[in-house]
Design an enzyme around this catalytic site. Structure first.
Site, mmCIF file in Angstrom:
data_model
loop_
_atom_site.group_PDB
_atom_site.id
_atom_site.type_symbol
_atom_site.label_atom_id
_atom_site.label_comp_id
_atom_site.label_asym_id
_atom_site.label_seq_id
_atom_site.Cartn_x
_atom_site.Cartn_y
_atom_site.Cartn_z
ATOM 1 N N GLU A 42 0.878 -1.172 0.000
ATOM 2 C CA GLU A 42 0.000 0.000 0.000
ATOM 3 C C GLU A 42 0.910 1.215 0.000
ATOM 4 O O GLU A 42 1.673 1.419 0.944
ATOM 5 C CB GLU A 42 -0.890 -0.030 1.257
ATOM 6 C CG GLU A 42 -1.697 1.238 1.462
ATOM 7 C CD GLU A 42 -2.336 1.296 2.861
ATOM 8 O OE1 GLU A 42 -2.684 0.242 3.429
ATOM 9 O OE2 GLU A 42 -2.468 2.424 3.381
ATOM 10 N N ARG A 46 0.950 10.239 0.869
ATOM 11 C CA ARG A 46 1.412 11.262 1.816
ATOM 12 C C ARG A 46 2.597 12.029 1.255
ATOM 13 O O ARG A 46 3.161 12.879 1.948
ATOM 14 C CB ARG A 46 1.818 10.610 3.138
ATOM 15 C CG ARG A 46 0.647 9.956 3.838
ATOM 16 C CD ARG A 46 1.065 9.293 5.137
ATOM 17 N NE ARG A 46 0.101 8.287 5.491
ATOM 18 C CZ ARG A 46 0.261 7.390 6.454
ATOM 19 N NH1 ARG A 46 1.359 7.385 7.173
ATOM 20 N NH2 ARG A 46 -0.667 6.494 6.705
ATOM 21 N N LYS A 130 -10.308 -1.439 7.361
ATOM 22 C CA LYS A 130 -9.009 -1.225 8.000
ATOM 23 C C LYS A 130 -9.282 -0.807 9.446
ATOM 24 O O LYS A 130 -10.165 0.017 9.699
ATOM 25 C CB LYS A 130 -8.273 -0.119 7.245
ATOM 26 C CG LYS A 130 -7.024 0.418 7.925
ATOM 27 C CD LYS A 130 -6.253 1.312 6.960
ATOM 28 C CE LYS A 130 -5.122 2.033 7.687
ATOM 29 N NZ LYS A 130 -3.947 2.237 6.828
HETATM 30 C C1 3PG Z 1 -0.905 3.261 8.321
HETATM 31 O O1 3PG Z 1 -1.048 4.190 7.565
HETATM 32 O O2 3PG Z 1 -1.505 2.187 8.150
HETATM 33 C C2 3PG Z 1 -0.027 3.428 9.507
HETATM 34 O O3 3PG Z 1 0.761 4.555 9.419
HETATM 35 C C3 3PG Z 1 0.797 2.244 9.793
HETATM 36 O O4 3PG Z 1 1.206 2.368 11.115
HETATM 37 P P1 3PG Z 1 2.668 1.920 11.576
HETATM 38 O O5 3PG Z 1 3.595 3.005 11.068
HETATM 39 O O6 3PG Z 1 2.631 1.859 13.080
HETATM 40 O O7 3PG Z 1 2.979 0.597 10.950
#
Ligand code: 3PG
Length: 216
Positions: A42, A46, A130
């Site tokens: 994914e 950003r 999600k």
């Molecule tokens: C996301 O967008 O799914 C999160 O930023 C993932 O979180 P993590 O950085 O703790 O893995």
């Protein structure tokens, strides 16, 4: 929701969530993950480079499943579709986001962590959500509790946020969790610095950790 996308996410069990600063890194990143047994990711929208990275991966890495994450409005859904994303993910749910994805034929996984948010998503036909931020929202035990009332609807979760090798099998042990996601496999700095050996090692460790959990 396309069954084949969900099946591929569910079969991989782990979805690398990545932030790409230089679009030129995307293809090598995809090949590194695929070689390590994770032919999917994914790409979060950003960074300005994200859409170009998705476009390059979708056209240059056959068989690789590339999704667009951090979809916050219908415009970003449209941009993800134009770039060739195979699926879309959002930290939240709105009817207009869902409609934009549905109209554009983009398999879409909205975010939902409360009973009301889950119900709203089901009203737009979603069964896969999600669960973000997972650890901060109660972790695997929260998902286990939420799964009970929603079992009849067939709700399945993809937790992300705070997931690491030490806790990923606690999530994957739940039948209502179809996959977990996270940034730990390929961090923004590792990608930007071209540390693909480290990324490949983290991906292989993640795959081995899931296998060990399955065999336990
Ligand atoms: C996301 O967008 O799914 C999160 O930023 C993932 O979180 P993590 O950085 O703790 O893995």
């Amino acid at each position: 929701m396309s069954d084949s996308v969900i099946e591929r996410l569910a079969s991989a069990r782990i979805v690398p969530v990545v932030e790409i600063l230089d679009a030129n890194r995307g293809v090598e990143l995809a090949r590194t993950l695929a070689d390590a047994g994770l032919p999917l990711m994914e790409v979060t929208l950003r960074t300005p480079a994200a859409l170009n990275a998705i476009r390059a991966i979708a056209s240059e890495v056959p068989g690789f499943l590339v999704g667009a994450g951090t979809l916050l409005d219908p415009g970003s859904v449209a941009a993800a579709i134009t770039a060739g994303a195979h699926f879309g993910v959002s930290p939240g749910f709105t009817p207009s986001l869902s409609r934009a994805a549905g109209d554009g034929g983009l398999p879409f996984i909205p975010g939902a962590v409360t009973a009301s948010e889950i119900l709203s998503a089901t009203e737009s036909g979603h069964r896969h959500v999600k669960f973000f931020p997972a650890e901060q929202s109660g972790g695997a035990s929260a998902i286990a509790s939420l799964s009970a009332p929603f079992a009849a609807l067939g709700i399945r979760f993809m937790p992300t946020g705070g997931i690491r090798p030490a806790n990923l099998n606690a999530y994957l042990a739940l039948s209502s969790v179809f996959a977990v996601g996270g940034t730990w496999i390929a961090t923004r700095d590792q990608i930007d610095q071209g540390r693909f050996d480290d990324i490949g090692a983290a991906a292989r460790l993640a795959v081995a950790t899931v296998a060990a959990g399955r065999d336990a």
